[in-house]
Design a protein around this motif. Structure first.
Motif, PDB file in Angstrom:
ATOM      1  N   PHE A   5       0.853  -1.192   0.000  1.00  0.00           N
ATOM      2  CA  PHE A   5       0.000   0.000   0.000  1.00  0.00           C
ATOM      3  C   PHE A   5       0.889   1.243   0.000  1.00  0.00           C
ATOM      4  O   PHE A   5       1.625   1.488   0.945  1.00  0.00           O
ATOM      5  CB  PHE A   5      -0.883   0.003   1.251  1.00  0.00           C
ATOM      6  CG  PHE A   5      -2.112   0.842   1.135  1.00  0.00           C
ATOM      7  CD1 PHE A   5      -3.344   0.247   0.997  1.00  0.00           C
ATOM      8  CD2 PHE A   5      -2.045   2.225   1.170  1.00  0.00           C
ATOM      9  CE1 PHE A   5      -4.502   1.009   0.900  1.00  0.00           C
ATOM     10  CE2 PHE A   5      -3.189   2.997   1.073  1.00  0.00           C
ATOM     11  CZ  PHE A   5      -4.426   2.390   0.934  1.00  0.00           C
ATOM     12  N   LYS A  32      -5.250   6.263  -1.322  1.00  0.00           N
ATOM     13  CA  LYS A  32      -6.353   6.185  -0.357  1.00  0.00           C
ATOM     14  C   LYS A  32      -6.952   4.787  -0.334  1.00  0.00           C
ATOM     15  O   LYS A  32      -7.590   4.396   0.623  1.00  0.00           O
ATOM     16  CB  LYS A  32      -7.448   7.204  -0.697  1.00  0.00           C
ATOM     17  CG  LYS A  32      -6.971   8.635  -0.626  1.00  0.00           C
ATOM     18  CD  LYS A  32      -6.557   9.003   0.779  1.00  0.00           C
ATOM     19  CE  LYS A  32      -6.094  10.452   0.822  1.00  0.00           C
ATOM     20  NZ  LYS A  32      -5.572  10.848   2.103  1.00  0.00           N
ATOM     21  N   GLU A  70      -7.098   2.981   3.078  1.00  0.00           N
ATOM     22  CA  GLU A  70      -5.999   3.436   3.920  1.00  0.00           C
ATOM     23  C   GLU A  70      -6.306   3.245   5.409  1.00  0.00           C
ATOM     24  O   GLU A  70      -5.396   3.193   6.228  1.00  0.00           O
ATOM     25  CB  GLU A  70      -5.684   4.902   3.637  1.00  0.00           C
ATOM     26  CG  GLU A  70      -6.787   5.852   4.050  1.00  0.00           C
ATOM     27  CD  GLU A  70      -6.451   7.303   3.795  1.00  0.00           C
ATOM     28  OE1 GLU A  70      -5.264   7.650   3.689  1.00  0.00           O
ATOM     29  OE2 GLU A  70      -7.411   8.094   3.685  1.00  0.00           O
TER      30      GLU A  70
END
Length: 168
Positions: free
Chosen positions: A30, A35, A105
């Protein structure tokens, strides 16, 4: 709008353990500027394929851009986990052919599955059948996010789905 066939919820089943592993792998790749991260996959008798998208707060794709940025090892590991998931209950009786995993997120994960027959599938087309595309999408690869679908093939898929309707 796509109607999702199944959704997985919590629990300690084998399928839940696999989905947790998928989430952990996505979390490892990530990027800080994203987001959400979305993993798409399609499985068929001729093989499988996947795509990974990093999204901004408006849902626009911001990456990965280029082969150096794409976390292929994580994608292959997730594909393997998904193949294993297809062999666990409740999927072992009727394995999904498409899946979409979104991780935000904030750590919220949503997994969606669909069953689309191979005759209605196309390389690069995830969670939708060829027969679901509009004629404009079939003619314009940028709209369908594919490498282009032969219009004659699209017409055949639409005709077949009228004769052989299916639930995703």
């Amino acid at each position: 709008m796509v109607k999702w066939l199944r959704r997985i919820s919590g629990g300690k089943s084998q399928s839940s353990k696999i989905t947790e592993e998928i989430g952990q792998l996505l979390w490892k790749v990530f990027p800080p500027e994203a987001k959400a991260i979305v993993f798409w996959a399609r499985f068929g008798s001729g093989g499988h394929g996947s795509r990974l998208d990093w999204l901004d707060d408006a849902g626009n794709r911001i990456g990965p851009m280029g082969s150096k940025a794409t976390p292929f090892d994580a994608m292959r590991a997730i594909e393997t986990l998904a193949l294993n998931l297809r062999r666990t209950p409740p999927f072992d009786r009727d394995p999904f052919t498409h899946m979409r995993v979104e991780l935000t997120e904030k750590g919220k994960m949503n997994i969606n599955f669909a069953h689309i027959p191979e005759w209605d599938s196309w390389m690069g087309l995830f969670m939708r059948g060829v027969s679901e595309l509009s004629e404009e999408e079939a003619r314009n690869p940028e709209l369908s996010n594919t490498w282009g679908i032969d219009v004659e093939h699209w017409q055949k898929c639409r005709a077949r789905r009228e004769q052989e309707p299916y639930e995703k």
